[in-house]
Design an enzyme around this catalytic site. Structure first.
Site, PDB file in Angstrom:
ATOM      1  N   HIS A  14       0.837  -1.205   0.000  1.00 31.77           N
ATOM      2  CA  HIS A  14       0.000   0.000   0.000  1.00 31.77           C
ATOM      3  C   HIS A  14       0.869   1.251   0.000  1.00 31.77           C
ATOM      4  O   HIS A  14       1.645   1.478   0.932  1.00 31.77           O
ATOM      5  CB  HIS A  14      -0.889  -0.024   1.247  1.00 31.77           C
ATOM      6  CG  HIS A  14      -1.904   1.062   1.298  1.00 31.77           C
ATOM      7  ND1 HIS A  14      -2.106   1.851   2.407  1.00 31.77           N
ATOM      8  CD2 HIS A  14      -2.809   1.491   0.382  1.00 31.77           C
ATOM      9  CE1 HIS A  14      -3.082   2.704   2.176  1.00 31.77           C
ATOM     10  NE2 HIS A  14      -3.525   2.510   0.947  1.00 31.77           N
ATOM     11  N   HIS A  56      -1.238  11.221  -1.877  1.00 31.63           N
ATOM     12  CA  HIS A  56      -2.568  10.743  -1.516  1.00 31.63           C
ATOM     13  C   HIS A  56      -3.527  11.865  -1.147  1.00 31.63           C
ATOM     14  O   HIS A  56      -4.606  11.993  -1.722  1.00 31.63           O
ATOM     15  CB  HIS A  56      -2.475   9.746  -0.355  1.00 31.63           C
ATOM     16  CG  HIS A  56      -3.815   9.256   0.111  1.00 31.63           C
ATOM     17  ND1 HIS A  56      -4.561   9.927   1.071  1.00 31.63           N
ATOM     18  CD2 HIS A  56      -4.556   8.182  -0.260  1.00 31.63           C
ATOM     19  CE1 HIS A  56      -5.697   9.285   1.257  1.00 31.63           C
ATOM     20  NE2 HIS A  56      -5.719   8.222   0.471  1.00 31.63           N
TER      21      HIS A  56
END
Length: 245
Positions: A14, A56
């Site tokens: 991730h 992100h």
């Protein structure tokens, strides 16, 4: 890329290896590769001047030492930030990478990649178009490649402009129509929050001809259960612990 079904590894890092190195950085992707990870996930969005960067959050501050919205910052301003010091002294001076740099590094490391198209509000189609253009120009890897997104316009754009690249349907809460939407967008997988990914939903995903991927699983016991239930791939911050399974 062709239309043959891609096989995804069981363990996907991730944002690189987010618990072990600063997320969404070249150092993070290198860390994942050093552990033997075969595929990583990252987030792609646009700077104010249209550069595709790997980051992100919509705002700066958590993983880079800036302030304000990413969408209002020029690439030069983003590039000047420290994206590693927050994680630890060893990573001080790590920069926010471009998607092109990230794809190049990931391909050279022999990994596959899940590029989450993560647009700032109102830039869904523009972000998807530019992400696709970078991928077409830059991705030279042999590993699996997938575009994913929570935003339907991003997946629609990917289907229309890059039908030869696989797509993953991201869902946080499996809202009504999740499977039908994934099928309509001709996705290869449903990438769902593990908290809602029941055995029945995994079975339904498989029955529809799609793979079941899940995020973000950091407890080996939970991962073991999901895999026993038929889960095809697990996205994790701790790929070292998951690979040990």
């Amino acid at each position: 890329m062709g239309s043959k079904r891609v096989t995804y590894p069981k363990i996907i890092g991730h944002r690189g290896a987010a618990a072990l190195a600063p997320e969404n950085t070249l150092a993070g992707f290198a860390k994942a590769a050093s552990l033997g990870v075969k595929m990583v996930e990252l987030d792609a969005k646009l700077s104010a001047d249209g550069e595709v960067v790997v980051h992100h959050d919509d705002t700066l501050g958590r993983t880079a030492n800036g302030q304000g919205p990413v969408a209002q910052a020029s690439f030069a301003a983003l590039r000047a930030l420290d994206a590693g010091g927050w994680f630890g002294e060893a990573y001080k001076g790590e920069r926010i990478p471009t998607l092109a740099e990230a794809l190049d590094a990931i391909a050279k490391a022999g990994m596959g990649v899940n590029v989450e198209i993560k647009p700032c509000a109102g830039r869904e189609v523009e972000t998807a178009e530019k992400v696709i253009a970078v991928a077409r120009a830059q991705w030279k890897g042999d590993g699996p490649f997938q575009f994913s997104s929570f935003k339907r316009p991003c997946l629609e754009t990917a289907l229309a402009q890059a039908p030869d690249y696989e797509r993953g349907y991201l869902t946080d809460n499996f809202a009504e129509g999740w499977l039908e939407n994934a099928q309509a967008l001709k996705c290869a997988s449903v990438n769902g929050n593990f908290r809602g990914y029941t055995r029945e939903r995994i079975a339904a995903t498989h029955a529809a001809g799609l793979l079941a991927l899940t995020y973000t699983v950091n407890e080996p016991a939970i991962a073991r259960q999901l895999l026993a239930n038929g889960m095809d791939g697990i996205i994790t911050d701790v790929p070292d612990r998951m690979l040990a399974l």
